[in-house]
Design an enzyme around this catalytic site. Sequence first.
Site, short mmCIF file in Angstrom:
data_model
loop_
_atom_site.label_atom_id
_atom_site.label_comp_id
_atom_site.label_asym_id
_atom_site.label_seq_id
_atom_site.Cartn_x
_atom_site.Cartn_y
_atom_site.Cartn_z
N CYS B 140 0.83 -1.21 0.00
CA CYS B 140 0.00 0.00 0.00
C CYS B 140 0.86 1.25 0.00
CB CYS B 140 -0.92 -0.01 1.22
SG CYS B 140 -0.15 -0.58 2.74
N HIS B 220 -2.60 5.46 6.44
CA HIS B 220 -1.23 5.94 6.58
C HIS B 220 -1.20 7.42 6.23
CE1 HIS B 220 0.11 1.76 6.58
NE2 HIS B 220 -0.27 1.56 5.34
N1 LIG Z 1 -4.05 -4.83 5.27
C1 LIG Z 1 -3.31 -3.99 4.64
O1 LIG Z 1 -3.25 -2.85 5.01
C2 LIG Z 1 -2.52 -4.41 3.43
C3 LIG Z 1 -2.26 -3.47 2.46
C4 LIG Z 1 -1.56 -3.86 1.33
C5 LIG Z 1 -1.07 -5.15 1.23
N2 LIG Z 1 -1.33 -6.02 2.23
C6 LIG Z 1 -0.80 -7.37 2.08
O2 LIG Z 1 -1.87 -8.19 1.64
C7 LIG Z 1 -1.69 -9.50 2.17
C8 LIG Z 1 -2.93 -9.89 2.93
O3 LIG Z 1 -3.06 -9.00 4.03
P1 LIG Z 1 -4.44 -8.78 4.75
O4 LIG Z 1 -4.31 -7.50 5.49
O5 LIG Z 1 -5.56 -8.95 3.81
O6 LIG Z 1 -4.42 -9.95 5.80
P2 LIG Z 1 -5.67 -10.55 6.58
O7 LIG Z 1 -5.11 -11.17 7.78
O8 LIG Z 1 -6.74 -9.53 6.72
O9 LIG Z 1 -6.23 -11.66 5.59
C9 LIG Z 1 -5.52 -12.81 5.31
C10 LIG Z 1 -6.52 -13.92 5.06
O10 LIG Z 1 -5.81 -15.09 4.66
C11 LIG Z 1 -6.35 -16.21 5.37
N3 LIG Z 1 -5.31 -17.22 5.47
C12 LIG Z 1 -4.60 -17.62 6.54
N4 LIG Z 1 -3.75 -18.61 6.19
C13 LIG Z 1 -3.93 -18.84 4.89
C14 LIG Z 1 -3.36 -19.74 3.98
N5 LIG Z 1 -2.42 -20.60 4.36
N6 LIG Z 1 -3.78 -19.70 2.71
C15 LIG Z 1 -4.70 -18.82 2.31
N7 LIG Z 1 -5.30 -17.95 3.13
C16 LIG Z 1 -4.90 -17.96 4.43
C17 LIG Z 1 -6.77 -15.63 6.69
O11 LIG Z 1 -7.76 -16.44 7.26
C18 LIG Z 1 -7.32 -14.28 6.28
O12 LIG Z 1 -8.67 -14.35 5.93
C19 LIG Z 1 -0.40 -9.45 2.98
O13 LIG Z 1 0.67 -9.78 2.15
C20 LIG Z 1 -0.31 -8.00 3.33
O14 LIG Z 1 1.00 -7.61 3.62
C21 LIG Z 1 -2.08 -5.70 3.31
#
Ligand SMILES: NC(=O)c1ccc[n+]([C@@H]2O[C@H](COP(=O)([O-])OP(=O)(O)OC[C@H]3O[C@@H](n4cnc5c(N)ncnc54)[C@H](O)[C@@H]3O)[C@@H](O)[C@H]2O)c1
Lengths: 337, 337, 337, 337
Positions: B140, B220
């Site tokens: 992000c 942010h």
């Molecule tokens: N949240 C943010 O602000 C944000 C912003 C940009 C990028 N990201 C990136 O996006 C990715 C996801 O982040 P998020 O915030 O959505 O996380 P999150 O924790 O909200 O969601 C992750 C999901 O994946 C599921 N999960 C757990 N183990 C798993 C597996 N082995 N296989 C598939 N799914 C599984 C979880 O149950 C959950 O629903 C990360 O790489 C994060 O760094 C997050």
Amino acid sequence: MIRVGVNGYGTIGKRVADAVAAQPDMTLVGVTKASPDYGVEAAARRGYDLYAAVEDRVEDFAAAGVDLSGILGDLLDAVDVVVDCAPSGVGERNAPVYEAHDTPAIFQGGEDAAVAEASFNARGRFEAARGADAVRVVSCNTTALSRLLAPLDETYGVEKARVTLVRRGGDPSETDRGPINDIVPDPAAVPSHHGPDVNEILPDLPVDTAALKAPVTGMHTHSVNVTLESDPDSGAVRDLLADEDRIFLVPEAAGIDGAGALKEYAADAGRPRGDLWENCVWEESISVTGRDLYLFQNVHQEADVVPENVDAIRAMTTDVDAAESVARTNETLGVGL
Amino acid sequence: MIRVGVNGYGTIGKRVADAVAAQPDMTLVGVTKASPDYGVEAAARRGYDLYAAVEDRVEDFAAAGVDLSGILGDLLDAVDVVVDCAPSGVGERNAPVYEAHDTPAIFQGGEDAAVAEASFNARGRFEAARGADAVRVVSCNTTALSRLLAPLDETYGVEKARVTLVRRGGDPSETDRGPINDIVPDPAAVPSHHGPDVNEILPDLPVDTAALKAPVTGMHTHSVNVTLESDPDSGAVRDLLADEDRIFLVPEAAGIDGAGALKEYAADAGRPRGDLWENCVWEESISVTGRDLYLFQNVHQEADVVPENVDAIRAMTTDVDAAESVARTNETLGVGL
Amino acid sequence: MIRVGVNGYGTIGKRVADAVAAQPDMTLVGVTKASPDYGVEAAARRGYDLYAAVEDRVEDFAAAGVDLSGILGDLLDAVDVVVDCAPSGVGERNAPVYEAHDTPAIFQGGEDAAVAEASFNARGRFEAARGADAVRVVSCNTTALSRLLAPLDETYGVEKARVTLVRRGGDPSETDRGPINDIVPDPAAVPSHHGPDVNEILPDLPVDTAALKAPVTGMHTHSVNVTLESDPDSGAVRDLLADEDRIFLVPEAAGIDGAGALKEYAADAGRPRGDLWENCVWEESISVTGRDLYLFQNVHQEADVVPENVDAIRAMTTDVDAAESVARTNETLGVGL
Amino acid sequence: MIRVGVNGYGTIGKRVADAVAAQPDMTLVGVTKASPDYGVEAAARRGYDLYAAVEDRVEDFAAAGVDLSGILGDLLDAVDVVVDCAPSGVGERNAPVYEAHDTPAIFQGGEDAAVAEASFNARGRFEAARGADAVRVVSCNTTALSRLLAPLDETYGVEKARVTLVRRGGDPSETDRGPINDIVPDPAAVPSHHGPDVNEILPDLPVDTAALKAPVTGMHTHSVNVTLESDPDSGAVRDLLADEDRIFLVPEAAGIDGAGALKEYAADAGRPRGDLWENCVWEESISVTGRDLYLFQNVHQEADVVPENVDAIRAMTTDVDAAESVARTNETLGVGL
Ligand SMILES: NC(=O)c1ccc[n+]([C@@H]2O[C@H](COP(=O)([O-])OP(=O)(O)OC[C@H]3O[C@@H](n4cnc5c(N)ncnc54)[C@H](O)[C@@H]3O)[C@@H](O)[C@H]2O)c1
Ligand SMILES: NC(=O)c1ccc[n+]([C@@H]2O[C@H](COP(=O)([O-])OP(=O)(O)OC[C@H]3O[C@@H](n4cnc5c(N)ncnc54)[C@H](O)[C@@H]3O)[C@@H](O)[C@H]2O)c1
Ligand SMILES: NC(=O)c1ccc[n+]([C@@H]2O[C@H](COP(=O)([O-])OP(=O)(O)OC[C@H]3O[C@@H](n4cnc5c(N)ncnc54)[C@H](O)[C@@H]3O)[C@@H](O)[C@H]2O)c1
Ligand SMILES: NC(=O)c1ccc[n+]([C@@H]2O[C@H](COP(=O)([O-])OP(=O)(O)OC[C@H]3O[C@@H](n4cnc5c(N)ncnc54)[C@H](O)[C@@H]3O)[C@@H](O)[C@H]2O)c1
């Protein structure tokens, strides 16, 4: 068609306007704004006619290139009822204006009970508003407590309710409110005024409240104890509450652990603004030991009074009965999770 | 039709799924969940087929009465591309599974750049993903910086960019993340890794970043300085940024003063989940003195990478060009405020 | 003996009073309070004579059973210099009173520079206060920036300093200040007024500042970039700063990661009120790439101006030189960690 | 002289060590640390001998240039009693080590009651620890509840106590604990385990507790209801509580409105680390209606168990009686505001 105006297009006013606009038996004639800030764009997007809340700021709107349909007085003359959503305390100052225009008015919970003939909650006190000229929809906290206590009292009898209200410090868009890193007894004296306010809706119900203010913006949290007059088991209470239209039992298995996840749940459900119009009672928390019921409920302060305002409009201006009004409001808004 | 699967239905996965489902040239085949919590209901409401992310938790879904369309492997075999939205670091562990199923994959910014052949941003680096088997949509923060710096570099030349990132401590539904009453240098060493990550998108752009973590959940905030190679006036920079599709200039006159009001503005505009897909640059902050440009921008961490994921899908699986893909994505989602 | 009065016994006033009382060459004649709240007890415990800041509230003290030694005017007539520690903006209203009593006065950084003949910082601008009738000790942020930039400018030359100030929203005991869950650009315009305020101390130093307000109460955090006129290595800068009396290099190995741990460190060291009079520069953050120096520093807003006030008193009323005054102040208070 | 060791020199351990060192009838033989972070300096400043808590980290201390007096086993062999202040749950793992060295041990409230023969509170349960080999000082919350409920029960009889605990999310130096913008039911089930823990001290007192976790670091806040067996007036209860040594009635007239101001009051009083060893009961909140008593109390989680640990040492190792021990502890520390 009931012609409705909304005076004050802020946190509550925006939501009431949208809810009114969604009712087939109501027309939103217009909304007022006190100044031409970003709310103006929200009203324009929705096609709501805009009026100046304060006459001597008409220039400001012109300077900002915002078209007005008139001023407050024009709106008042064009409606059957006005919903006052001005800041806490300003409603009282607006009351004489509404009277001067002979426009029935609904006030919000930030005003003293004395501002209106009757305090209103659709669950507990619908008829009180029938035909009244001035009605006050009670505050977010009082609304939530009334919704919860009314069925408990009807079904089991309430010997005494004791509630700690952990109130949000400010709404999400209010950057000048605190506290930052403190839980403030507010008021420091116990019981707080919230109990007597519940008695505006449920006059004979013994309820003592203690209020705190916390550094959160999302929801209020109520820690509730009710000594009942009988001793149902926890499951029976859960079923009773599950049957209430405007109570959402947060399912234990859902993995929802706080206000943030609750709001995400609402957004997942497609709720506009992520609004939770219902009391959110934590299913896992419901517990009866002897005649003592305990539970936590969360209250979305920005949203729970919105369906109540819609019902208050019907109570004041029609002869639709409570059940019918509530059913219509719930259906048009989508209340019930 | 591009057949798409989403592996991991959390903060990012939910949004990517909705965005994919909104594309006329894509089909969302299904989403996976790791456990049957409240996200299951969100998927069901939208009619998304559900797969188990982890085979040995299939029982849990059955126990919760949730119907599955299969497990991850089934989903992988049915799609042209999978978007990995698993927690940070888990994507890397999933990579061999995608390879084993010969399914091209898009990873998120929580993974190391090495997880994929190319890092992706639609504005600065669309072609890099063309036909690749593994692409990483940058984080992000990096996405937002790339969107901002690319046009500045193209138009004026960037001698050096220096950015302080005041990052949100956790997302709104994460109750176990801090800090509570602290601003934490994180990492304590300066420059942080965010600068090099920008260089995955804009390889030759000199950028130093310093990162803090703050007790907020909404957005942010970036405090940006760019020493340009020429000296435009502030108005010219404002116009340049105003022309960018995925940058929203927060109008000075709007009375928006922080992330809370920005989110309310998005909700007013009817955005699902109140999402802000655009960088939010505070118009009033844009200022050039000599060749030094200053500005603040806010970034909705949950949302800004979503349109980028959609574009990355097209870049990997079609020959649609960048401009066309971005235009389609923007139109279908409603990007642009 | 320099006879000193403190007008306004709040966050800053309490600390200045204690610091003055600790100086062998000064006598604290008394402090004023505007109302008989818990601060009265603090003054009494320390044996400080109490005066009423506002004449018409004398009754309130009597009603509370608090003995007064007089009113502000009495205090002014008994001292060589008064330190005004009234709320921001009130100092300016007090200025004519001090003049009427012919009492030299020191104001705090909440006042405009115009309130006094000279702005003061012991490191960069001691002599400016010599013999003056009205001096302003610059704000906590300006004090910290001056202490940091002065040695850098003297040693390497500063081509340009650019600083993002992440300011605490309120002091720990202020429950009515926000924001709660927001980072607010404040002011939204960049550069902020803090740069020009630094120039009251270091007139020719090019410095641009951008300011944010955050939901923390403990400390300010500065993200600093300085483009130097030469290119020392990081170690040299570290050594330079380590040599400064009123800069504390937070050791990398100490495992201190934020303001909370810093305050605990101060409490461990036995500091009264856990005060950190020094700029706290994170050693690990100090980094020079080319001529660009980066670092983070934390500033205890309640404390860093306290030794400066002590030195300002000496500069105004004696001919003790800067080095000697600073040395005395540091030794008596225990400045230096 | 009672020879005492402290195993674990963190938030609680530091304070217990200082409190032990202040007792004329005790010698602090030494403290252990698990790693050579900034706590080492605190111990050195005070002249406390340092031991390695974990044998295989001895090298780390050497590498950091820190002199050790030995390892945990050496300390255990040199003391009459060890106070375990290791992180929650680690105490249980340390128990067999203490047994192996035949060293009587005091554990903290983060351990299960089963770790020790007896749970301890000086007010309600001093004798239980007499001569025991393993004693657990109950948690900060339980300590505060016991202190409050014991005199109420003795004087009026407690029919039922119902308490909502609004717990701080983390200590000031813990940057990785949340929540940030949420009030979390924790545990979601009511009643919580805190009530049964009170019954370890006051076995027959009916008490139900409901617990929340809030984004604050300073203090816990308890909203207390006690249905008494008689109906004293509010003033009588106030007087009763005012007579308790380890209860501080926050005076209504003091203008103290939250934890921040309470801590400032403690700092004003010269308390080391700003510690409040006493329950802080808000005088204004004390109210009896019928037989229902209400009040708010704040609890400094880092401090209230400290005098209890000192008393527990005496109870285990001497025949000094409760009143005498408490009086000595209070006097040496300065308990009582
Ligand atoms: N949240 C943010 O602000 C944000 C912003 C940009 C990028 N990201 C990136 O996006 C990715 C996801 O982040 P998020 O915030 O959505 O996380 P999150 O924790 O909200 O969601 C992750 C999901 O994946 C599921 N999960 C757990 N183990 C798993 C597996 N082995 N296989 C598939 N799914 C599984 C979880 O149950 C959950 O629903 C990360 O790489 C994060 O760094 C997050
Ligand atoms: N926000 C809540 O949580 C909440 C919940 C329930 C009830 N209420 C009550 O609802 C009422 C409105 O509160 P809010 O939170 O929406 O406030 P708000 O500040 O968000 O909105 C008030 C609006 O009224 C406008 N206004 C100012 N002066 C006006 C005037 N003279 N005439 C008309 N409008 C004027 C303001 O510009 C603003 O748009 C208050 O009585 C409040 O106590 C608020
Ligand atoms: N708090 C900080 O972080 C900080 C840091 C540096 C400088 N300052 C500056 O120091 C000054 C004092 O700030 P503070 O934080 O100590 O404020 P404060 O509110 O804590 O204390 C001000 C005190 O002045 C008293 N007072 C009110 N009216 C008065 C009057 N007419 N005459 C005399 N006293 C009066 C108040 O009762 C209070 O005790 C301000 O100029 C402020 O900008 C504050
Ligand atoms: N912090 C509170 O608010 C509070 C209040 C009352 C009781 N307690 C209880 O006191 C105990 C200590 O809590 P704390 O807050 O001081 O924790 P802490 O994390 O601040 O301190 C624990 C210390 O133990 C050290 N340590 C780690 N492993 C160790 C080991 N194997 N042996 C010895 N020391 C080890 C750590 O380095 C640290 O210095 C816990 O049982 C806790 O539940 C804490």
